[in-house]
Design an enzyme around this catalytic site. Structure first.
Site: not given
Ligand code: NDP
Ligand code: 2IT
Length: 444
Positions: A126, A166
């Site tokens: 990561k 992420d």
């Molecule tokens: P994005 O940046 O696309 O979206 C994150 C969302 O969560 C936004 O709506 C953001 O609000 C909100 N957010 C982020 N940080 C905070 C915080 N500290 N307090 C409150 N709200 C918060 O990220 P993802 O959707 O990609 O990721 C969301 C979660 O999923 C994370 O935990 C990530 O690690 C996990 N994840 C992501 C994957 C992926 O493929 N993208 C895969 C597996 C897990 P705002 O718009 O105001 O910033």
């Molecule tokens: O938390 C996760 O699994 C991710 N942000 C996706 C990682 C990836 O390599 O697609």
């Protein structure tokens, strides 16, 4: 003291000020007790758990970039290459002001087991930076991404370490980083996933984490005699994972009534309008207040509050520790049946215990959100064979991976006498393959 507890104490002692990393290590190691008990002598001799909790390599670097006014800023970049026992390091890059080494280590540690659970050959890693993409111009985002990749490029590669998105890192950022990698290394390879479709990206990668979350939740419910159609769902977040979770939930006939961002949350009794949400978040990059402005029936609330909504299924998709004990109590009191973690470690230790003790079907992140990284691995496969698969092909593979994953963690829980405890099941099933690979590869 048990071997597991000794290693937990050591992690806390040797990694001060990294509470999220401690939390992730504790959750995994404590649930491995039954497996460790079977092999304690060998594991101790080979310091297996000590090796598991120490990253193979971690890189920390300066990221200087120039803003639109000519001002220079310096951020810190990280890449933690945690474990390569079963494949090249694989995991996302988080761009958020809260990023520090402990956050990246917790995410990298989780990623080892998640990636193992996908059944695909990917190790755990990561990275990210404390850079805040909010309010930055496209040119500033590009300046940051190019500077970040200038250093990161020395440490990654299609067969070494393959980063992805992420929080704060989406298609735009991956595009800028890929361009800079190609320019520096003079190689067009699958060094990043989540790429744009014209340059090696996989169809369905954008949707994969959210869709995968719904596929596994649907299978969990199906195996408990529950139809997801007609159910009410509360989702937090409004980013990549949340948006495509909402989209798939609606395709499956459920009604999603909430979403949130870092400033507030929306309750929409008619069901969230995904097209509008995508437009606000993916195109305009605006706040959720815009949603309520355009949908008169929807209500915008400042601050937190999604978990006070009555729902059958809760899907936290924002960030770590966003569901605390008080939220868990509200969910139980409101009759929630299932809870599946779209975000990484969104639930505190106390809240997890409370939800499980009160009979809520609980799917942990490393199983529930594994669809994203699984589809990243499918993107790597397509890049290696220099071919593209159709959306339906990738989506069908994703669905199969998530359904198998559910049964693997269910079986592992049953095998060790923890039927229905998918936290234990996921940790054990994820660990077993990594452990076997580490043992076979000697002391490295
Ligand atoms: P994005 O940046 O696309 O979206 C994150 C969302 O969560 C936004 O709506 C953001 O609000 C909100 N957010 C982020 N940080 C905070 C915080 N500290 N307090 C409150 N709200 C918060 O990220 P993802 O959707 O990609 O990721 C969301 C979660 O999923 C994370 O935990 C990530 O690690 C996990 N994840 C992501 C994957 C992926 O493929 N993208 C895969 C597996 C897990 P705002 O718009 O105001 O910033
Ligand atoms: O938390 C996760 O699994 C991710 N942000 C996706 C990682 C990836 O390599 O697609």
């Amino acid at each position: 003291m048990s071997y597991v507890n000794e290693v937990i104490e050591q992690v806390i002692r040797e990694n001060p000020n990294e509470p999220e990393f401690h939390q992730a290590v504790k959750e995994v190691l404590l649930s491995l007790e039954p497996v460790v008990a079977e092999h304690e002598e060998v594991f101790r001799r080979d310091a297996l758990l000590e090796r598991l909790v120490n990253p193979e390599r971690q890189v920390k670097f300066r990221v200087p970039w120039i803003d639109d006014n000519g001002q220079v800023h310096v951020n810190t970049g990280y890449r933690v290459q945690f474990n390569s026992a079963i494949g090249p390091y694989k995991g996302g890059l988080r761009l958020h002001p809260s990023v520090n080494l402990g956050i990246i280590k917790f995410l990298g540690f989780e990623q080892i087991f998640k990636n193992s659970l996908t059944g695909l050959p990917i190790g755990g890693g990561k990275g990210g930076s404390d850079f805040d993409p909010k309010g930055k111009s496209d040119r500033e985002i590009m300046a940051f991404c190019q500077s970040f990749m200038t250093e990161l490029s020395k440490h990654i590669g299609a067969d070494t370490d393959v980063p992805a998105g992420d929080i704060g890192t989406g298609a735009r950022e991956i595009g800028y980083m890929f361009g800079q990698y190609k320019r520096l290394c003079n190689q067009f390879t699958g060094v990043l996933t989540g790429k744009g479709l014209p340059f090696g990206g996989s169809l369905a990668r954008t949707e994969a984490t959210g869709y995968g979350l719904l596929y596994i939740t649907q299978e969990l419910l199906r195996c408990h005699g529950i139809d997801i159609a007609g159910k009410t769902i509360a989702v937090s977040g409004a980013g990549n994972v949340a948006i495509y979770a909402i989209e798939k939930a609606q395709q499956l006939g459920a009604k999603v009534v909430t979403c949130s961002d870092s400033t507030g949350w929306i309750y929409d009794p008619d069901g969230i309008d995904v097209a509008l949400l995508k437009n606000i978040k993916e195109v305009r990059r605006a706040r959720l207040t815009a949603y309520a402005d355009e949908k008169p029936n929807a209500v915008y609330h400042e601050g937190r509050g999604v978990w006070s909504t009555k729902c059958d299924i809760a899907l936290p998709c924002a960030t770590q520790n966003e569901v605390g004990l008080e939220d868990a109590k509200l969910l139980v009191a409101n009759g929630t049946t299932a809870f599946a973690e779209g975000a990484n470690m969104p639930t505190t230790e106390e809240a997890t215990a409370y939800l499980q003790e009160n009979g809520i079907l609980f799917l942990p992140a490393k199983a529930a959100n594994a669809g994203g990284v699984a589809t990243s691995a499918l993107e790597m496969s397509q890049n290696s064979e220099r071919l593209h698969w159709t959306f339906d092909e990738v989506d069908a593979m994703l669905k199969k991976i998530m359904v198998n994953l559910y049964h693997n963690i269910d079986d592992a829980a049953k095998k060790y006498g923890f039927e229905g405890n998918f936290v234990v099941g996921a940790n054990i099933a994820g660990f077993e393959k990594v452990m076997e690979a580490m043992m076979a590869q000697g002391i490295v």
